[in-house]
Each structure stands twice: as C-alpha cells, then as structure tokens.
Design an enzyme around this catalytic site. Structure first.
Site, mmCIF file in Angstrom:
data_model
loop_
_atom_site.group_PDB
_atom_site.id
_atom_site.type_symbol
_atom_site.label_atom_id
_atom_site.label_comp_id
_atom_site.label_asym_id
_atom_site.label_seq_id
_atom_site.Cartn_x
_atom_site.Cartn_y
_atom_site.Cartn_z
ATOM 1 N N ASN A 56 -2.863 2.258 7.848
ATOM 2 C CA ASN A 56 -2.357 1.577 6.657
ATOM 3 C C ASN A 56 -1.749 2.567 5.668
ATOM 4 O OD1 ASN A 56 -5.147 2.327 6.566
ATOM 5 N ND2 ASN A 56 -5.467 1.110 4.726
ATOM 6 N N VAL A 57 -0.707 2.106 5.013
ATOM 7 C CA VAL A 57 0.020 2.919 4.034
ATOM 8 C C VAL A 57 0.095 2.122 2.733
ATOM 9 C CG1 VAL A 57 2.196 4.088 3.510
ATOM 10 C CG2 VAL A 57 1.376 4.008 5.872
ATOM 11 N N GLU A 58 -0.649 2.585 1.742
ATOM 12 C CA GLU A 58 -0.724 1.848 0.474
ATOM 13 C C GLU A 58 0.350 2.304 -0.499
ATOM 14 O OE1 GLU A 58 -4.863 2.080 -0.747
ATOM 15 O OE2 GLU A 58 -5.397 0.615 0.803
ATOM 16 N N ALA A 60 1.348 2.352 -4.987
ATOM 17 C CA ALA A 60 0.901 2.148 -6.366
ATOM 18 C C ALA A 60 1.193 0.720 -6.816
ATOM 19 C CB ALA A 60 1.578 3.149 -7.284
ATOM 20 N N SER A 61 2.251 0.137 -6.267
ATOM 21 C CA SER A 61 2.492 -1.295 -6.424
ATOM 22 C C SER A 61 1.769 -1.949 -5.244
ATOM 23 C CB SER A 61 3.996 -1.577 -6.387
ATOM 24 O OG SER A 61 4.222 -2.969 -6.428
ATOM 25 N N CYS A 67 -0.103 -2.719 6.287
ATOM 26 C CA CYS A 67 -1.326 -2.609 7.099
ATOM 27 C C CYS A 67 -1.093 -1.718 8.318
ATOM 28 C CB CYS A 67 -1.764 -3.971 7.610
ATOM 29 S SG CYS A 67 -2.305 -5.106 6.339
ATOM 30 N N GLU A 69 -1.646 -2.387 11.366
ATOM 31 C CA GLU A 69 -1.041 -3.126 12.481
ATOM 32 C C GLU A 69 0.481 -3.120 12.371
ATOM 33 O OE1 GLU A 69 -3.491 -3.997 10.472
ATOM 34 O OE2 GLU A 69 -4.767 -5.555 11.310
ATOM 35 N N CYS A 102 -5.273 -9.202 9.142
ATOM 36 C CA CYS A 102 -4.974 -10.141 8.060
ATOM 37 C C CYS A 102 -3.935 -11.162 8.529
ATOM 38 C CB CYS A 102 -4.493 -9.392 6.821
ATOM 39 S SG CYS A 102 -2.747 -8.926 6.869
ATOM 40 N N CYS A 105 -0.373 -9.872 9.256
ATOM 41 C CA CYS A 105 -0.278 -9.126 10.522
ATOM 42 C C CYS A 105 -0.367 -10.051 11.733
ATOM 43 C CB CYS A 105 -1.338 -8.037 10.575
ATOM 44 S SG CYS A 105 -0.977 -6.702 9.413
HETATM 45 O O1 LIG Z 1 -6.583 -5.629 9.245
HETATM 46 C C1 LIG Z 1 -6.355 -4.935 8.245
HETATM 47 C C2 LIG Z 1 -6.969 -5.203 7.012
HETATM 48 C C3 LIG Z 1 -6.673 -4.374 5.931
HETATM 49 N N1 LIG Z 1 -5.816 -3.340 6.083
HETATM 50 C C4 LIG Z 1 -5.563 -2.417 4.960
HETATM 51 C C5 LIG Z 1 -4.628 -2.891 3.899
HETATM 52 C C6 LIG Z 1 -5.122 -2.085 2.698
HETATM 53 O O2 LIG Z 1 -4.542 -0.794 2.723
HETATM 54 C C7 LIG Z 1 -6.608 -1.937 2.937
HETATM 55 C C8 LIG Z 1 -7.457 -2.888 2.145
HETATM 56 O O3 LIG Z 1 -7.035 -4.200 2.317
HETATM 57 O O4 LIG Z 1 -6.790 -2.145 4.327
HETATM 58 C C9 LIG Z 1 -5.219 -3.068 7.284
HETATM 59 O O5 LIG Z 1 -4.467 -2.101 7.438
HETATM 60 N N2 LIG Z 1 -5.484 -3.902 8.328
HETATM 61 ZN ZN LIG Z 2 -2.453 -6.929 7.787
#
Ligand SMILES: O=c1ccn([C@H]2C[C@H](O)[C@@H](CO)O2)c(=O)[nH]1
Ligand SMILES: [Zn+2]
Length: 149
Positions: A56-58, A60-61, A67, A69, A102, A105
């Site tokens: 996953n790559v978050e 600041a927004s 995710c 996936e 989620c 995904c």
């Molecule tokens: O199946 C999932 C569930 C959550 N996240 C990430 C999104 C976010 O960065 C963090 C919290 O939701 O986890 C995923 O990558 N995959």
């Molecule tokens: Zn997801």
C-alpha cells in the site's frame, strides 16, 4: 476446490504456495504507510511461475491512498507479455487474523479475473490462511461484459 496447505492453492504446488506466502509477507516491507502504519503486502501469481508484488502507498490526502492489491495489479497489467492470472494473496501485520481486500480492490480485481479466481489471505506470520473466490467476495458483480450492449 482451492484447498490450502496440503493440496496447494489453485494450481499451485506446495513450493509455489510457500513462495507465494513468503513473497506476500515480504512485500509488506515495501509499504509506504506513514499515516495508518498499517502495512499490507500483496503478491499476484501468473502462469509461467511469475510473481508480482506490491504494497500500500498512502498519501497526505488520505483518499489518494492506493491499496497493496491495486499497486500490484497495476504492475501486472502494465507488463508485457500480459500475465495470465493464477491467484492473488494479501497479508497485513496482525497475527490474530487474516485481512481481506477492500471493496474498491474487489472491483479492481473483477476487471481482470474470472469468477472463480482464488484470493488468498494470510495473517501476519502466515500461520493462518483463508481462500475465497472472487465471486464469493463480490457476488452479483458488475464487469466489462455488462458494458457490451
Ligand atoms: O486490503 C487492504 C486493506 C487496507 N489496505 C491499506 C490501505 C491503507 O493504506 C491501510 C489502512 O486502510 O491499509 C490495503 O492495502 N489493502
Ligand atoms: Zn483496497
């Protein structure tokens, strides 16, 4: 049909299954998750014993977060030759339970996978595994064929 462990998963032999588990857990190290601190690793297996990984790559927004996936799928979809999907696995850090993809995904997977495509979920150390088909995770889904009218 997609028995874990003894039988492997969806056409994976034991070695491939162990490799899938290792790569999925390792992929968490690739996570950029400074806000949630919730790391997720993903591995997509393709025919020819190919493995694509991502995390996953978050942002600041927060809503711009991608995710694990989708990060992984985008890598595979933009590769040549086009990989033929065998299964996809994810893992979070929790030792207590497996996480599952989620809704966004699930729909993203739906675009490229068949209804019986296996989705493998590991807990944080891979001691627990759960397998569900795409159809089980996303019943009555909407996909590309529905636009072909
Ligand atoms: O199946 C999932 C569930 C959550 N996240 C990430 C999104 C976010 O960065 C963090 C919290 O939701 O986890 C995923 O990558 N995959
Ligand atoms: Zn997801």
């Amino acid at each position: 049909m997609y028995l874990p462990l003894k039988e492997g998963v969806a056409g994976l032999d034991r070695d491939q299954f162990e490799k899938l588990k290792k790569l999925t857990l390792e992929a968490r190290q690739l996570a950029y998750a400074p806000y949630s601190k919730f790391r997720v690793g993903c591995c997509l297996v393709a025919e020819g014993d190919e493995y694509y990984t991502g995390a996953n790559v978050e942002n600041a927004s927060y809503g711009a977060t991608i995710c694990a996936e989708r990060t992984t799928i985008v890598k595979a979809v933009t590769s040549e030759p086009k990989p033929k999907w065998v299964c996809l696995a994810i893992a979070g850090d929790s030792l207590e339970s497996c996480i599952s993809p989620c809704g966004i995904c699930r729909q993203f997977i739906r675009e490229f996978a068949t209804q019986d495509f296996p989705i493998v979920m590991f807990n944080g150390d891979g001691s627990q595994v759960r397998v569900r088909t795409l159809k089980e995770l996303l019943p009555l889904s909407f996909g590309p064929e529905d636009l072909a009218f």
